[in-house]
Design a protein around this motif. Sequence first.
Motif, mmCIF file in Angstrom:
data_model
loop_
_atom_site.group_PDB
_atom_site.id
_atom_site.type_symbol
_atom_site.label_atom_id
_atom_site.label_comp_id
_atom_site.label_asym_id
_atom_site.label_seq_id
_atom_site.Cartn_x
_atom_site.Cartn_y
_atom_site.Cartn_z
ATOM 1 N N ASP A 49 0.859 -1.173 0.000
ATOM 2 C CA ASP A 49 0.000 0.000 0.000
ATOM 3 C C ASP A 49 0.899 1.228 0.000
ATOM 4 N N GLY A 51 2.732 4.227 1.243
ATOM 5 C CA GLY A 51 3.168 4.511 2.603
ATOM 6 C C GLY A 51 3.930 3.359 3.233
ATOM 7 N N THR A 52 3.975 2.213 2.535
ATOM 8 C CA THR A 52 4.724 1.054 3.029
ATOM 9 C C THR A 52 5.675 0.585 1.932
ATOM 10 N N PHE A 71 6.015 5.395 5.459
ATOM 11 C CA PHE A 71 5.568 6.098 6.663
ATOM 12 C C PHE A 71 5.754 5.209 7.886
ATOM 13 N N PRO A 72 5.921 5.816 9.054
ATOM 14 C CA PRO A 72 6.019 4.998 10.269
ATOM 15 C C PRO A 72 4.704 4.267 10.510
ATOM 16 N N SER A 73 4.784 3.120 11.159
ATOM 17 C CA SER A 73 3.578 2.344 11.443
ATOM 18 C C SER A 73 3.686 1.742 12.834
ATOM 19 N N MET A 74 2.562 1.311 13.331
ATOM 20 C CA MET A 74 2.544 0.654 14.639
ATOM 21 C C MET A 74 2.914 -0.803 14.446
ATOM 22 N N GLU A 76 6.008 -0.146 15.638
ATOM 23 C CA GLU A 76 7.319 0.505 15.711
ATOM 24 C C GLU A 76 7.203 1.949 16.188
ATOM 25 N N GLU A 79 0.746 5.411 18.088
ATOM 26 C CA GLU A 79 -0.394 5.842 17.270
ATOM 27 C C GLU A 79 -0.332 7.348 17.028
ATOM 28 N N VAL A 82 2.233 8.088 14.317
ATOM 29 C CA VAL A 82 1.729 7.679 13.004
ATOM 30 C C VAL A 82 0.738 8.707 12.483
ATOM 31 N N TYR A 85 2.504 12.047 11.598
ATOM 32 C CA TYR A 85 3.286 11.933 10.366
ATOM 33 C C TYR A 85 2.364 11.947 9.155
ATOM 34 N N PHE A 86 1.270 11.189 9.230
ATOM 35 C CA PHE A 86 0.339 11.141 8.104
ATOM 36 C C PHE A 86 -0.302 12.503 7.869
#
Length: 127
Positions: A49, A51-52, A71-74, A76, A79, A82, A85-86
Amino acid sequence: MTTWATGYHGKVESMLPCEGEEILCLTVNRFSPPAVIIHAPDACAYRADFGTDTGQGSALDAALSAAGAVFPSMPEASEAEVVAYFEEYGERLPELMFTAVGAYTGVAIDQDAVKAGDLPGVLIAPA
């Protein structure tokens, strides 16, 4: 939407990459989210997707990270991180994805053409 991605996932034999071919497909999927990138460096395809990355540790994944398109994700990140950043970079995500793919392939992708919907159906990069 991309015809190749639909056919490929439908297992249409004629749409599978041939030996020595690499297919990279970006589709924003405005009418059927999510926006995805599909990378078929051989007979296998890897999807991510926007962002990944593909999770393959490939040169494409490195280009996505370098362009800021991952993008950073959970878990890591928290919330709150994330979401923040978004909110800050989410609107630029398609631009970051196309920039990363351009860096990976060496093909310049005109952002104005992307926004206007005037991209060619197929673009073949020299080997």
